[in-house]
Design a protein around this motif. Sequence first.
Motif, PDB file in Angstrom:
ATOM      1  N   ALA A 275     -17.738  -8.378 -24.472  1.00 54.05           N
ATOM      2  CA  ALA A 275     -18.628  -8.790 -24.500  1.00 54.05           C
ATOM      3  C   ALA A 275     -19.516  -7.287 -23.256  1.00 54.05           C
ATOM      4  CB  ALA A 275     -19.610  -9.577 -24.794  1.00 54.05           C
ATOM      5  N   GLN A 276     -18.776  -6.567 -22.469  1.00 55.16           N
ATOM      6  CA  GLN A 276     -18.762  -5.946 -21.391  1.00 55.16           C
ATOM      7  C   GLN A 276     -18.438  -5.282 -21.531  1.00 55.16           C
ATOM      8  OE1 GLN A 276     -20.088  -7.952 -19.374  1.00 55.16           O
ATOM      9  NE2 GLN A 276     -19.942  -9.561 -20.216  1.00 55.16           N
ATOM     10  N   SER A 277     -19.942  -3.964 -21.632  1.00 58.68           N
ATOM     11  CA  SER A 277     -19.368  -2.569 -21.995  1.00 58.68           C
ATOM     12  C   SER A 277     -18.691  -2.150 -21.005  1.00 58.68           C
ATOM     13  CB  SER A 277     -20.828  -1.794 -21.994  1.00 58.68           C
ATOM     14  OG  SER A 277     -21.671  -1.873 -20.600  1.00 58.68           O
ATOM     15  N   ASP A 278     -18.621  -2.045 -19.614  1.00 55.27           N
ATOM     16  CA  ASP A 278     -17.808  -2.033 -18.875  1.00 55.27           C
ATOM     17  C   ASP A 278     -16.052  -1.752 -18.432  1.00 55.27           C
ATOM     18  OD1 ASP A 278     -20.076  -1.079 -17.089  1.00 55.27           O
ATOM     19  OD2 ASP A 278     -20.037  -2.259 -15.890  1.00 55.27           O
ATOM     20  N   TYR A 279     -15.706  -2.474 -19.616  1.00 55.30           N
ATOM     21  CA  TYR A 279     -14.601  -2.372 -20.394  1.00 55.30           C
ATOM     22  C   TYR A 279     -14.016  -2.198 -21.590  1.00 55.30           C
ATOM     23  CZ  TYR A 279     -15.529  -5.888 -16.020  1.00 55.30           C
ATOM     24  OH  TYR A 279     -15.952  -6.159 -14.774  1.00 55.30           O
ATOM     25  N   LYS A 280     -15.109  -1.281 -22.172  1.00 56.79           N
ATOM     26  CA  LYS A 280     -14.343  -0.859 -23.221  1.00 56.79           C
ATOM     27  C   LYS A 280     -13.007  -0.166 -23.260  1.00 56.79           C
ATOM     28  CE  LYS A 280     -17.877  -2.233 -25.443  1.00 56.79           C
ATOM     29  NZ  LYS A 280     -18.466  -3.338 -26.175  1.00 56.79           N
ATOM     30  N   THR A 281     -11.966   0.394 -22.425  1.00 55.19           N
ATOM     31  CA  THR A 281     -11.639   1.228 -22.006  1.00 55.19           C
ATOM     32  C   THR A 281     -10.293   0.252 -22.432  1.00 55.19           C
ATOM     33  OG1 THR A 281     -11.714   1.730 -20.363  1.00 55.19           O
ATOM     34  CG2 THR A 281     -12.480   3.061 -21.724  1.00 55.19           C
ATOM     35  N   VAL A 282     -10.495  -1.128 -21.693  1.00 56.21           N
ATOM     36  CA  VAL A 282      -9.740  -1.684 -20.903  1.00 56.21           C
ATOM     37  C   VAL A 282      -9.180  -3.359 -22.453  1.00 56.21           C
ATOM     38  CG1 VAL A 282      -8.589  -3.486 -19.036  1.00 56.21           C
ATOM     39  CG2 VAL A 282     -10.542  -2.125 -18.801  1.00 56.21           C
ATOM     40  N   ASP A 283      -7.660  -3.141 -22.387  1.00 59.01           N
ATOM     41  CA  ASP A 283      -7.728  -4.397 -23.323  1.00 59.01           C
ATOM     42  C   ASP A 283      -7.049  -5.636 -22.518  1.00 59.01           C
ATOM     43  OD1 ASP A 283      -7.047  -2.656 -25.467  1.00 59.01           O
ATOM     44  OD2 ASP A 283      -5.369  -1.480 -24.875  1.00 59.01           O
ATOM     45  N   PHE A 284      -7.625  -7.094 -23.363  1.00 60.85           N
ATOM     46  CA  PHE A 284      -7.407  -8.522 -22.387  1.00 60.85           C
ATOM     47  C   PHE A 284      -6.364  -8.827 -23.113  1.00 60.85           C
ATOM     48  CE2 PHE A 284     -11.150  -6.550 -20.639  1.00 60.85           C
ATOM     49  CZ  PHE A 284     -11.366  -6.856 -19.512  1.00 60.85           C
ATOM     50  N   ARG A 285      -5.953  -9.889 -22.655  1.00 67.07           N
ATOM     51  CA  ARG A 285      -4.293 -10.178 -23.878  1.00 67.07           C
ATOM     52  C   ARG A 285      -4.758 -12.020 -22.901  1.00 67.07           C
ATOM     53  NH1 ARG A 285       1.517  -9.413 -25.349  1.00 67.07           N
ATOM     54  NH2 ARG A 285       1.915 -11.568 -26.406  1.00 67.07           N
ATOM     55  N   LEU A 286      -4.645 -12.805 -23.207  1.00 68.84           N
ATOM     56  CA  LEU A 286      -5.241 -13.809 -22.824  1.00 68.84           C
ATOM     57  C   LEU A 286      -3.975 -15.257 -23.800  1.00 68.84           C
ATOM     58  CD1 LEU A 286      -8.887 -14.254 -22.887  1.00 68.84           C
ATOM     59  CD2 LEU A 286      -7.322 -14.697 -21.110  1.00 68.84           C
ATOM     60  N   ILE A 287      -3.053 -15.728 -23.300  1.00 70.75           N
ATOM     61  CA  ILE A 287      -1.958 -17.105 -24.019  1.00 70.75           C
ATOM     62  C   ILE A 287      -1.711 -17.604 -22.906  1.00 70.75           C
ATOM     63  CG2 ILE A 287       0.476 -16.961 -24.095  1.00 70.75           C
ATOM     64  CD1 ILE A 287       0.974 -14.125 -23.755  1.00 70.75           C
ATOM     65  N   ARG A 288      -2.175 -18.732 -24.011  1.00 70.74           N
ATOM     66  CA  ARG A 288      -1.923 -20.084 -23.455  1.00 70.74           C
ATOM     67  C   ARG A 288      -0.503 -21.256 -23.880  1.00 70.74           C
ATOM     68  NH1 ARG A 288      -3.290 -24.715 -25.949  1.00 70.74           N
ATOM     69  NH2 ARG A 288      -3.397 -26.597 -25.039  1.00 70.74           N
ATOM     70  N   GLN A 289       0.571 -21.300 -22.967  1.00 65.10           N
ATOM     71  CA  GLN A 289       1.386 -21.921 -24.302  1.00 65.10           C
ATOM     72  C   GLN A 289       1.862 -23.048 -23.386  1.00 65.10           C
ATOM     73  OE1 GLN A 289       3.618 -20.575 -26.470  1.00 65.10           O
ATOM     74  NE2 GLN A 289       3.841 -22.609 -26.241  1.00 65.10           N
ATOM     75  N   PRO A 290       1.978 -23.815 -23.451  1.00 60.67           N
ATOM     76  CA  PRO A 290       2.413 -25.530 -23.615  1.00 60.67           C
ATOM     77  C   PRO A 290       3.717 -25.774 -23.619  1.00 60.67           C
ATOM     78  CG  PRO A 290       0.466 -25.936 -25.349  1.00 60.67           C
ATOM     79  CD  PRO A 290       1.268 -24.065 -25.352  1.00 60.67           C
ATOM     80  N   ILE A 291       4.161 -25.781 -22.527  1.00 65.02           N
ATOM     81  CA  ILE A 291       5.222 -25.915 -22.404  1.00 65.02           C
ATOM     82  C   ILE A 291       5.829 -27.904 -22.144  1.00 65.02           C
ATOM     83  CG2 ILE A 291       8.584 -25.475 -21.788  1.00 65.02           C
ATOM     84  CD1 ILE A 291       6.964 -23.058 -20.807  1.00 65.02           C
ATOM     85  N   TYR A 292       6.436 -28.050 -23.398  1.00 61.91           N
ATOM     86  CA  TYR A 292       6.564 -29.950 -23.541  1.00 61.91           C
ATOM     87  C   TYR A 292       5.270 -30.254 -22.289  1.00 61.91           C
ATOM     88  CZ  TYR A 292      11.268 -29.657 -23.378  1.00 61.91           C
ATOM     89  OH  TYR A 292      12.447 -29.155 -23.773  1.00 61.91           O
ATOM     90  N   ASP A 293       4.560 -31.396 -21.242  1.00 59.63           N
ATOM     91  CA  ASP A 293       3.957 -31.886 -21.946  1.00 59.63           C
ATOM     92  C   ASP A 293       2.903 -31.201 -20.228  1.00 59.63           C
ATOM     93  OD1 ASP A 293       5.324 -32.766 -19.486  1.00 59.63           O
ATOM     94  OD2 ASP A 293       4.774 -34.774 -19.445  1.00 59.63           O
TER      95      ASP A 293
END
Length: 404
Positions: A275-293
């Motif tokens: 939603a931030q107009s200043d970041y339109k040219t930037v890509d964001f990738r979020l990863i949440r990866q559980p491993i066991y507990d």
Amino acid sequence: MSEQQPLKEYRPIFNRSYLKYLGFVVAIAIIFLSERPPQPLEQPLLVAQSKSGLRLLQIDTLQQHRLLLSFNSNPALTPSEQRQRQLSYQALRKSISDNQYVKTVLWTLDRLEIELRWPPGTDISIADTLRLLVDNSYRYNSAAAEKLIAAQYYLQSSQPQQLLLNSFNQSLASDYHGDGRLQQLLSKRPSALLFTAHSDQTQLASDLDRQLTALFPLPRTEFPMLVSWQAKHRVLDTRNAQNSFLSAVQLEKLSDGRDQVELLSNFVLSRYLQAQSDYKTVDFRLIRQPIYDRGYQLLIISSATAIAPQLLQQISSEIASLSPGQLEDHLLMVKEQLLQQYQSLLEDRERLLKLYSKKQFYQLNTLSRSEYAAHLDTIDAEQISAQIRNFFGENTISIRLQQR
């Protein structure tokens, strides 16, 4: 002329004096109903006198018996381990067509799940079924298939995001030990869950329990104990990097409540950044990866063009100082979306049975819609803000790519 009857005294059917109390009655009723405990889903129960840990859940109109076996599998993190894992997984999936009882195979970072199905009245040997699955997979584990997978990994490895992920995975590799051969992985006792129809007799569960106990005599291995992360910062020089950046934080010990905080924070932060107009040219990738507990949560910032160092610093500072007020509206939207998705999952029996198996592997209960909604209701913007700030807090692993 007839005599007119006198008017009778008006007596309302419902005395209006009660109206002023109606609002209070309704409010009290709403509070009472909302405070009733959420209706739980039926949970799989340990088979009577089970020695293998087999659990059973009976379901209406189930046409076939289903046995889901989930084996501990340490994550493949180095390039060579990843290629070998992909090769073995591909071969297992292909060998399903040669096995009348194996329906699906799912191999994630920490879990190998094998689903067996067979019609009532059929005797099944778990040992023979698994042995046939593995033996047939060797036919698909060819040199040509290995070369193709190696070529695919080579092409992917030159991408900036993959360079970051490879470097990050390498930093975690020392925390886990490889499983070695597939046969070795399948020699350890799995988490076992049996689904049958209500009409089926309990003798089936007892027979399967004896088979599992004989095939896997040792108790199920515990999840590995991991050392808490220490802060690590690394800079990689590459020819094609565009000042890409990765920041990762270690997840806390797994539980239903904590699990939802981390999941919500991923989606909330993603919505906020988009939603931030200043970041339109930037890509964001979020990863949440559980491993066991445990596991990790990471953020990758990248762009098709070079990111100015000032902009990267601005993004980092803004994320590290996000306030609850900035996230409130995003949190409400994400909660509603997740609740709808969870309701859709529960209405799909195939997905629900898989969810039961996954939750049992991690030793968690499978939540009903009302329980899931109740968990979400306990999470506020302050918790989400605190979780997001962890991306740039202490004990994070950060990696930056810069052009030579």
